[in-house]
Design an enzyme around this catalytic site. Structure first.
Site, PDB file in Angstrom:
ATOM      1  N   THR A 107      38.639  41.205  50.733  1.00 47.97           N
ATOM      2  CA  THR A 107      38.985  41.889  49.492  1.00 47.97           C
ATOM      3  C   THR A 107      38.076  43.094  49.251  1.00 47.97           C
ATOM      4  OG1 THR A 107      37.489  40.513  48.202  1.00 47.97           O
ATOM      5  CG2 THR A 107      39.742  39.714  48.476  1.00 47.97           C
ATOM      6  N   GLY A 108      38.442  43.862  48.251  1.00 37.42           N
ATOM      7  CA  GLY A 108      37.607  44.983  47.830  1.00 37.42           C
ATOM      8  C   GLY A 108      37.819  45.268  46.359  1.00 37.42           C
ATOM      9  N   SER A 157      35.207  47.092  49.757  1.00 35.95           N
ATOM     10  CA  SER A 157      34.610  46.104  50.664  1.00 35.95           C
ATOM     11  C   SER A 157      35.522  45.664  51.793  1.00 35.95           C
ATOM     12  CB  SER A 157      34.144  44.878  49.869  1.00 35.95           C
ATOM     13  OG  SER A 157      32.981  45.183  49.133  1.00 35.95           O
TER      14      SER A 157
END
Length: 303
Positions: free
Chosen positions: A240-241, A71
């Site tokens: 973030t991811g 993401s």
């Protein structure tokens, strides 16, 4: 008699050798005090952890490999949306209509908790906030289509000058086939360079950059990652991811990338990407937060 004991050539040689030794010692001490050494000492030989940091003209990179973006790629979606709005003189308050066929009900989408009856009308600003703050996958894919599709997004990133950032699939595709989560990828250094470019150049207007800053600062995901490694009074602007568990039982990715304004007003940019790790979110988050703490303490001399 005195002349017997004085040899100018020997004295010069001794001074030269002493200078070389002192320079060698100074370089060793400087390296042991460097951010590169501190990060390398913590990470060791684990090439599944990639870190890049930029502050002023200093660039530090550990493990220069491509990592799945997950993401984090939504940051680039946001940049493209904001740029298109500026170019077409469309306000963030502009509303768009979303029909039910554009919605994936089997993905992470807090948007659906508020909007359940379709079609719906929603402002572009709210979609951007859902995408960044809550990492909403439907908001992301809707905004990708709004700005011309995934191929258009890849061309946009190339045009920014980042030919090694690959964005080939949207969230729906990655949700349907988790192996596709490896397709959107980048070197951590390119992500922080892109963030630095957007933050410090005039590519976006001050109004757009202010909106972006405020939105990134409100990110609700990953509070145990970069943010946890910072003092509570320091603002983190980040995206973030987080990936799925692959067929080998490994977590595809755990990421965090953003920028921090130090108490002295200076800014540093940081990306920490982890790929193919054991499926333990707490361990990954702890790794990212520790790296964040190391970097912050280095730049504030709080060791």
């Amino acid at each position: 008699m005195i002349e017997k004991f004085i040899n100018p050539r020997k004295n010069i040689a001794y001074i030269f050798i002493l200078g070389i030794i002192l320079l060698f010692i100074f370089n060793i001490i400087s390296y042991y005090n460097s951010l590169e050494f501190k990060l390398a000492a913590f990470i060791g030989d684990n090439t599944n952890i990639g870190v890049s940091v930029i502050k002023d003209n200093e660039i530090v990179t550990i493990n220069n490999e491509k990592y799945p973006l997950m993401s984090v790629f939504k940051y680039f979606v946001a940049i493209k949306v904001l740029k298109q709005l500026e170019d077409q003189q469309i306000p963030l308050s502009e509303k768009i209509t979303i029909k039910e066929n554009l919605i994936d009900k089997n993905t992470h989408s807090p948007l659906l908790k508020k909007y359940s009856n379709f079609p719906i009308e929603i402002t572009i600003a709210e979609l951007l906030r859902y995408m960044i703050i809550k990492s909403d996958n439907n908001a992301c894919d809707i905004l990708i289509e709004y700005t011309g599709g995934i191929e258009s997004l890849q061309e946009f990133v190339y045009d920014l000058g980042f030919n090694n950032i690959e964005i080939l699939v949207n969230e729906k595709t990655m949700n349907k086939d988790i192996s596709k989560q490896y397709l959107n990828k980048a070197y951590p250094i390119d992500v922080v360079k892109a963030m630095k470019f957007i933050k410090e150049s005039s590519f976006l207007s001050d109004t757009s950059k202010d909106f972006l800053d405020k939105t990134l600062a409100q990110t609700e995901t990953g509070k145990d990652k970069l943010k946890k490694g910072l003092p509570s009074n320091i603002t983190l602007y980040h995206k973030t991811g987080s990936g799925s568990i692959n067929s080998k039982g490994l977590k595809i990715a755990d990421n965090d990338a953003g920028y921090i304004v130090l108490p002295n007003g200076k800014i540093y940019y940081i990306a920490v990407f982890i790929k193919d790790s054991k499926p333990d979110d707490n361990i990954n988050a702890g790794t990212i937060s520790t790296i964040s703490e190391i970097v912050y303490k280095h730049y504030t001399n709080d060791n």
